[in-house]
Scaffold this active site. Structure first.
Site, mmCIF file in Angstrom:
data_model
loop_
_atom_site.group_PDB
_atom_site.id
_atom_site.type_symbol
_atom_site.label_atom_id
_atom_site.label_comp_id
_atom_site.label_asym_id
_atom_site.label_seq_id
_atom_site.Cartn_x
_atom_site.Cartn_y
_atom_site.Cartn_z
ATOM 1 N N LYS A 278 -48.562 15.842 18.890
ATOM 2 C CA LYS A 278 -48.060 16.048 17.527
ATOM 3 C C LYS A 278 -49.133 16.726 16.670
ATOM 4 C CE LYS A 278 -45.052 11.944 17.325
ATOM 5 N NZ LYS A 278 -43.780 12.626 17.001
ATOM 6 N N ARG A 352 -36.442 7.821 24.069
ATOM 7 C CA ARG A 352 -35.237 7.712 24.903
ATOM 8 C C ARG A 352 -35.595 7.291 26.333
ATOM 9 N NH1 ARG A 352 -33.978 13.763 23.403
ATOM 10 N NH2 ARG A 352 -35.154 12.986 21.624
#
Length: 495
Positions: A278, A352
């Protein structure tokens, strides 16, 4: 904070501060008119002098009114609308608390029996107010050398009619319990990641169970996870020195034969993005990527306080997502607990991955419903902002129940579509499924990914990326959402 409910006359109520309302037409509520009459028009004199205009959230503190047992009267402006929105009601409670925080008082009474909140009866109105009062006193200063000034007020009395007393009492009990769960969730979300890691969350779950015999906790470590074939969860964790945990909390409030409701929470205690790193600015806020797990823990705290007669299972999938020589790479293929293989195209789409193994694991409980909660996608913030959680599911009845619970709890969600057309974006030439679906409909394709593992039971997915956390500025921190929504859903199931 303690809440009392009384149907006594306001003029005889011994309290440090009695709160009454006035609107923009300078009309007092019925209790205010009574006090004004008993005090020889003392309140009307201040209204005529223009000391308060009745605008929403305005306050005026009056001292030592004659023929009144209360030491002070706090006039509270409610604006011009006959019925307040939930948002306006929250602003009112914030205004009241701001006054109380600066007063050396230990108790107060709410005398606004005529106050109306849109689409809410006496129970729902009182619960919203109680929850806002309790949550409004939240402070996180564990790591500050200089603590926040102590708030002295410890007791709030709700004045209501005898007919409403039972409902208002239940509302206060429920509101206080929900606020307690929110505070626990906020504490966990605000905790620094060098302290709040997967093992810490496991200890928090154990502490909850230690205090209540209806809860059992099982913690699965790496050895057990490997034996179960939880390849997706393990892949996310392999770049970190912090070992992963799957935490199973089992609350038995009903007969063992009753199918449980299952809550699954994403618990990424720090999300660097892994190899798909990130950007540096704002990365400190990625400690809140365990907001789903925190909200399940907070909901369990509320559940225990309310002692609901249902069975609930919480599953927390906890890991750190870090870059290292051992970290998962873009292009790696992992095998999930279900047997499906996943091509990892982006290691920052890790939520996920940890959830899919849990969603396979929970089939063994034969659940009535499964709700997973996750700070899953930035795309959800783009779509819905920070006011509304994203909601998807494979069962219209479950989705409708959650939408209704969110509205009742003033913790709203909005349904996004899970049309089959979106599933094609997850096609992979090398594995059964890819972990991202490209730049379009990012929140929906994340939901589509999860749906591949939930075909055996009613399932819903809450994306709380925008609602669980306030970004930047002096108000940065965890919000405690969606504990109110989840708690209301369980309350509805218990009735």
């Amino acid at each position: 904070m303690d809440f009392l409910v009384k149907s006594s006359s306001v003029e005889t109520l011994k309290t440090s501060a009695l709160v009454l309302t006035v609107n923009e037409q300078l009309q007092l509520d019925s209790q205010g008119q009574l006090i004004d009459s008993l005090s020889g028009g003392a309140i009307s004199a201040h209204l005529k002098a223009g000391d308060i205009q009745g605008k929403l959230g305005q306050t005026l503190l009056l001292h030592s009114l004659p023929n009144l047992s209360a030491q002070r009267v706090l006039l509270l402006g409610i604006g011009k609308d006959a019925e307040l929105s939930d948002r306006a009601a929250r602003k009112l409670i914030t205004a009241v608390l701001n006054v109380f925080k600066n007063l050396s008082i230990k108790d107060a009474a709410l005398g606004f029996t005529d106050l109306r909140i849109k689409d809410r009866d006496a129970y729902a109105s009182a619960r919203l107010i109680a929850e806002c009062l309790a949550d409004g006193l939240y402070v996180f200063d564990q790591f500050k050398s200089e603590k926040a000034p102590a708030v002295l007020i410890k007791k709030i009395t709700f004045v209501c009619s005898k007919e409403q007393q039972k409902k208002v009492s239940a509302a206060c009990e429920h509101g206080k319990a929900i606020a307690s769960g929110m505070a626990f969730t906020r504490d966990l979300g605000n905790m620094p990641p060098n302290i709040c890691h997967p093992r810490y969350l496991a200890e928090q779950a154990k502490q909850l169970a230690k205090a209540n015999k209806k809860v059992n906790v099982e913690v699965l470590e790496e050895k057990e996870l490997k034996a179960l074939g939880a390849g997706a969860l393990l892949a996310v964790a392999q770049g970190s020195d912090q070992p992963p945990r799957m935490i199973i909390m089992n609350y038995q409030g009903a007969d063992k034969s009753q199918q449980p409701y299952v809550l699954v929470g994403k618990g990424i205690t720090f999300d660097s993005g892994g190899i798909s790193l990130k950007p540096g600015p704002g990365m400190d806020e990625m400690k809140y990527d365990m907001g789903g797990a925190a909200s399940v823990l907070g909901t369990f705290k509320t559940l225990l306080k309310l002692d609901l007669p249902i069975n609930v299972i919480g599953v927390l999938t906890c890991a750190e997502n870090m870059p290292s020589g051992g970290a998962t790479r873009p292009g790696d293929i992992v095998t999930t607990m279900s047997g499906l293989t996943v091509e990892i195209l982006n290691t920052d789409a890790e939520g996920r991955l940890v959830l899919c193994d849990a969603l396979t694991y929970v089939k063994r409980f034969n659940p009535q419903s499964v709700i997973n909660v996750a700070t899953l996608t930035g795309a959800c913030i783009v779509a819905l902002g920070s006011n509304t959680s994203g909601l998807m599911g494979n069962n219209p009845e479950l989705v409708a129940s959650l939408l209704s619970a969110g509205k009742q709890a003033s913790d709203v969600a909005w349904e996004l579509p899970l049309f089959d057309d979106y599933q094609e974006q997850l096609d992979s030439p090398f594995a059964d499924i890819a972990n991202i679906g490209g730049p379009k409909a990012g929140s929906i394709t994340a939901g589509c990914f999860l749906s591949r593992f939930t075909k055996d039971y009613p399932w819903a997915h809450l994306d709380i990326a925008g609602t669980a956390w306030i970004s930047g500025g002096k108000d940065k921190g965890a919000t405690g959402r969606p504990v109110p929504l989840l708690s209301q859903y369980l309350l509805d199931r218990a009735q």
